[in-house]
Design a protein around this motif. Structure first.
Motif, PDB file in Angstrom:
ATOM      1  N   LEU A  59       0.899  -0.894   0.053  1.00 46.42           N
ATOM      2  CA  LEU A  59      -0.049   0.086  -0.020  1.00 46.42           C
ATOM      3  C   LEU A  59       0.719   1.377  -0.353  1.00 46.42           C
ATOM      4  CD1 LEU A  59      -2.703  -1.507   1.835  1.00 46.42           C
ATOM      5  CD2 LEU A  59      -2.978  -1.159  -0.145  1.00 46.42           C
ATOM      6  N   ASP A  60       1.644   0.872   1.014  1.00 45.05           N
ATOM      7  CA  ASP A  60       3.163   2.391   0.816  1.00 45.05           C
ATOM      8  C   ASP A  60       3.498   2.602  -0.867  1.00 45.05           C
ATOM      9  OD1 ASP A  60       2.723   3.071   3.619  1.00 45.05           O
ATOM     10  OD2 ASP A  60       4.754   1.867   3.950  1.00 45.05           O
ATOM     11  N   PHE A  61       3.879   1.493  -1.954  1.00 46.03           N
ATOM     12  CA  PHE A  61       4.456   1.273  -3.016  1.00 46.03           C
ATOM     13  C   PHE A  61       3.342   2.307  -3.388  1.00 46.03           C
ATOM     14  CE2 PHE A  61       2.660  -1.013  -6.671  1.00 46.03           C
ATOM     15  CZ  PHE A  61       3.951  -0.584  -7.477  1.00 46.03           C
ATOM     16  N   CYS A  62       1.842   1.629  -3.578  1.00 43.52           N
ATOM     17  CA  CYS A  62       0.534   2.365  -4.229  1.00 43.52           C
ATOM     18  C   CYS A  62       0.603   3.440  -4.085  1.00 43.52           C
ATOM     19  CB  CYS A  62      -0.243   1.285  -3.861  1.00 43.52           C
ATOM     20  SG  CYS A  62      -0.437  -0.220  -4.557  1.00 43.52           S
ATOM     21  N   GLN A  63       0.033   4.089  -2.665  1.00 45.17           N
ATOM     22  CA  GLN A  63      -0.223   5.097  -2.575  1.00 45.17           C
ATOM     23  C   GLN A  63       1.302   6.592  -3.320  1.00 45.17           C
ATOM     24  OE1 GLN A  63       1.146   6.622   1.180  1.00 45.17           O
ATOM     25  NE2 GLN A  63      -0.163   7.910   1.553  1.00 45.17           N
ATOM     26  N   ILE A  64       2.739   5.761  -3.369  1.00 43.28           N
ATOM     27  CA  ILE A  64       2.965   6.991  -4.466  1.00 43.28           C
ATOM     28  C   ILE A  64       2.749   7.189  -6.151  1.00 43.28           C
ATOM     29  CG2 ILE A  64       6.457   6.531  -5.068  1.00 43.28           C
ATOM     30  CD1 ILE A  64       6.824   5.195  -2.492  1.00 43.28           C
TER      31      ILE A  64
END
Length: 88
Positions: A57-62
């Motif tokens: 989810l951190d990857f997607c947020q970026i």
């Protein structure tokens, strides 16, 4: 930044979007097609598709935040794996 394909109507980049998106001027994209890794354990060789939920989810947020900056309209992306968690 060299396009994978370009004609009068479309430009396609084949790269890590986190490297490409920051180079595109704000509000200049009318349509974006996203096909990210879905974190379901597929063997991509060069990509870890078994991240923890928080890492994914951190990857997607970026990349979603980068995409929002360059598009002229709003769009939403929710990875299918997480749809139950976020759309109840």
């Amino acid at each position: 930044m060299k396009p994978y394909f370009r004609d009068e109507w479309v430009t396609i980049y084949n790269a890590d979007c986190r490297d490409i998106l920051p180079q595109i001027p704000a509000k200049t994209v009318n349509f974006a097609w996203c096909d990210p890794p879905y974190n379901v354990g597929k063997n991509y060789n060069a990509w870890d598709d078994n991240m923890t939920n928080a890492e994914y989810l951190d990857f997607c947020q970026i990349w979603i935040n980068q995409l929002k900056a360059i598009t002229d309209e709003q769009a939403y992306y929710v990875p299918t794996k997480y749809i139950e968690e976020y759309w109840r």
